[in-house]
Design an enzyme around this catalytic site. Structure first.
Site, PDB file in Angstrom:
ATOM      1  CG  ASP A 189      -1.747   1.264   1.331  1.00  0.00           C
ATOM      2  OD1 ASP A 189      -2.501   1.562   0.381  1.00  0.00           O
ATOM      3  OD2 ASP A 189      -1.619   1.961   2.345  1.00  0.00           O
ATOM      4  CG  ASP A 192       2.042   0.038   4.993  1.00  0.00           C
ATOM      5  OD1 ASP A 192       1.946  -0.160   3.764  1.00  0.00           O
ATOM      6  OD2 ASP A 192       1.143   0.600   5.655  1.00  0.00           O
ATOM      7  CE1 TYR A 339      -5.882   4.007   2.530  1.00  0.00           C
ATOM      8  CE2 TYR A 339      -4.754   2.133   3.519  1.00  0.00           C
ATOM      9  CZ  TYR A 339      -4.713   3.319   2.812  1.00  0.00           C
ATOM     10  OH  TYR A 339      -3.505   3.824   2.374  1.00  0.00           O
ATOM     11  CD  GLU A 548       2.810   6.802   4.409  1.00  0.00           C
ATOM     12  OE1 GLU A 548       3.848   6.309   3.906  1.00  0.00           O
ATOM     13  OE2 GLU A 548       2.260   6.364   5.438  1.00  0.00           O
TER      14      GLU A 548
END
Length: 587
Positions: A189, A192, A339, A548
């Site tokens: 994703d 990670d 999510y 991120e």
């Protein structure tokens, strides 16, 4: 000063007796698209066809045959195993892309050996179409290489691959990983190693939309083949994740907490990787429908490519998965707190809309109309696709209700609408993934512009947003790209485990998370979350808000790059007026 170039060419071509004229359905600077369709008049078990052009063609891309260049004006096409047999009465149709110099649209014919000609030579039409090229309009866009940025974005998705990597893996620091997952493959994703179904499917749908709408942009960038290879990875995963016999869809691999407590390479993982599914007893129509949307869009992309077998496989899976989602409504809660979807109507709408496009079955269009919402979306995201479905339905129906919803959404992103703008001009929706939201909105603006909605205004705004991300900003003295690997100044410490690890066999652990200095590996193509509302940004690995990276962060930005390359292909790149234009950095 405006200059207009008129090209008028006299044509003389060897048009073979019995040959079929090939329509040139699209053309741009450096290339064109042809769509031959041959009526079969003889039983054929194995065939050889000849494409003839009235001017030099440097190369062609064609997927249903094996092409050989005989001369600059003739190509031999030989059948593949799956399409070697053609019967009387068949219509053999396919698409190819040609590459050459200038804005060319050559007179083209095709014949099949033993069925047509060769016979006598007849002249082609004596006058080519008049091609008018608009002038380049200037602006800060002159310093951007959008095609290079598009290629780098593809490399980011390649770096996110899970499973056994192919021989052509372009990321030297990535190897095989997670070979024992319940479903092998797919994308990790973010920084990670979890495989979350909803953002993976949402990202894939946007990427595929860009391939449907802006194929010539990929061609101009020289990235079409790479894009097919990139997007097949998640599509293959979705096919394996869905079992139509047991009516189960795998929607997550890996435990969020355990995964986030591990800092290291995906190749070295040893923790348990649980598998989560949705079924009739464990609802998840949000993820099921979004996955169906990606599969349906993929069927269109690979049908255009000429891979009809794979396209049919994708479409069959999309249809059965959509039927499952429609019959088993309910949200999947297993991805919380990472999510969690707020609803499934937008995914159901998107799935039915793409299935209508793939099949032209009006039942799907009727379904989409029942699921669509005419409210203005806050943003286009992995969770909210209202505006995406609204635009598709407008394109299919020309209904002003859908048009008004799309325009309302985009006007909400314009200066003066109340949305925050950074001093250098980024439309800043939220601190979590500011670049992501701006890139997604830019993609929607370019798509809407193609459909005739405020075309000049939305194109200019979209290009300016992408320009900001690629360097038209003030960070670090200016010319700072938030896409890693683009230009000379870009983030060196993304919040990404694999990129933070040195080459094997050196160990990698939590020490790398907090280690000072650049990551050992360059995560080429990824865009980081982005700046704060005042344009401030810190390149620090531990800052998972601003630094991120994620598959959904790149998806709309990626689609916008393809859309801008399309504008370059048709010589319609708008003049821009970024507040902090980059004038150095080699771009």
């Amino acid at each position: 000063m405006i200059t207009v170039l008129i090209l008028t060419v006299s044509l003389v071509v060897q048009a073979t007796w019995g040959a079929t004229t090939v329509p040139i359905t699209n053309h741009w600077y450096g290339g064109f698209q042809g769509d031959p369709c041959i009526s079969i008049t003889k039983e054929l078990n194995g065939w050889r066809a000849h494409l003839l052009f009235n001017q030099n063609v440097d190369s062609i891309e064609v997927w249903v045959t094996w092409p050989t260049k005989i001369s600059p004006t003739e190509y031999l096409l030989v059948n593949k195993d799956y399409n070697s047999v053609l019967h009387v009465g068949d219509r053999f149709c396919f698409t190819f892309l040609g590459h050459g110099f200038g804005d060319i649209a050559p007179y083209t014919t095709i014949y099949i050996e033993g069925m047509d000609g060769p016979g006598s030579v007849t002249p082609a039409p004596t006058q080519a179409p008049v091609v008018t090229l608009a002038p380049y309009s200037g602006g800060s866009t002159a310093t951007k290489d959008y095609g290079a940025a598009l290629g780098k974005s593809i490399l980011f998705y390649d770096a996110q691959r899970s499973g056994k990597l192919p021989a052509n893996n372009p990321i030297p620091w990535r190897g095989d990983s997670a070979p024992y997952d319940c479903v092998v493959g797919g994308w990790y994703d973010a920084g990670d190693h979890i495989k979350f179904g909803l953002p993976m499917a949402a990202s894939s749908t946007l990427l595929l939309w860009s391939m449907v709408r802006f194929q010539d942009g990929y061609v101009r960038a020289g990235q079409l083949t790479q894009a097919y290879d990139m997007i097949k990875w998640p599509l293959d995963y979705f096919l394996k994740a869905w079992n139509p016999q047991t009516q189960q869809l795998v929607v997550q691999v890996g435990d969020g907490v355990a995964d986030h407590n591990y800092w290291g390479r995906p190749e070295d993982m040893s923790m348990s990787r649980p598998c989560q599914t949705v079924s009739a007893s464990n609802k998840g129509s949000d993820i099921a429908a979004e996955t169906a949307a990606a599969l349906a869009a993929g069927s269109i992309v690979f049908k255009t490519k000429g891979d009809t077998t794979y396209s049919s496989q994708l479409l069959a899976a999309a249809q059965s998965l959509y039927s499952f989602a429609k019959a088993n409504r309910g949200l999947f809660g297993g991805a919380a707190p990472f999510y969690s979807s707020t609803g499934d109507r937008d995914e159901m709408c998107e799935a039915s809309a793409w299935l209508y496009r793939a099949t032209k079955n009006t039942q799907y269009l009727d379904d989409a109309k029942t699921f669509v919402d005419d409210a203005w979306a806050w943003a286009l995201s992995w969770d909210d696709k209202k505006v995406a479905c609204q635009l598709i339905l407008y394109e299919e129906t020309q209904n002003t209700v859908y048009k008004n919803a799309v325009v309302g959404f985009l006007e909400g992103w314009m200066p003066g609408s109340g949305i925050t703008y950074t001093p250098c001009g980024l439309a800043w929706r939220d601190k979590w993934g500011a670049n992501r939201y701006a890139g997604n909105a830019a993609f929607m603006a370019l798509l809407a512009a193609e459909s005739g909605l405020n075309t000049a205004k939305y194109r200019k705004w979209a290009v300016e947003q992408i320009n900001y991300i690629l360097g038209d900003n003030s960070h670090d003295g200016g010319c700072y790209s938030f896409q890693i690997g683009y230009g000379s100044k870009y983030p060196r410490q993304p919040h990404h485990r694999g990129a933070s690890c040195p080459n094997r066999p050196a160990p990698c652990s939590d020490a790398q998370r907090t280690a000072p200095g650049p990551s050992p590996q360059i995560l080429v193509g990824a865009i980081v979350g982005g700046p704060e509302a005042n344009d401030n940004y810190q390149d620090v690995r531990t800052d998972y808000v601003l630094n991120e990276v994620a598959t959904d962060y790149n998806s709309g930005f990626h689609g916008a790059l393809a859309g801008i390359a399309h504008l370059q292909a048709i010589n319609s790149l708008p003049a821009t007026n970024n507040k902090c234009p980059c004038t150095t950095n080699g771009r």
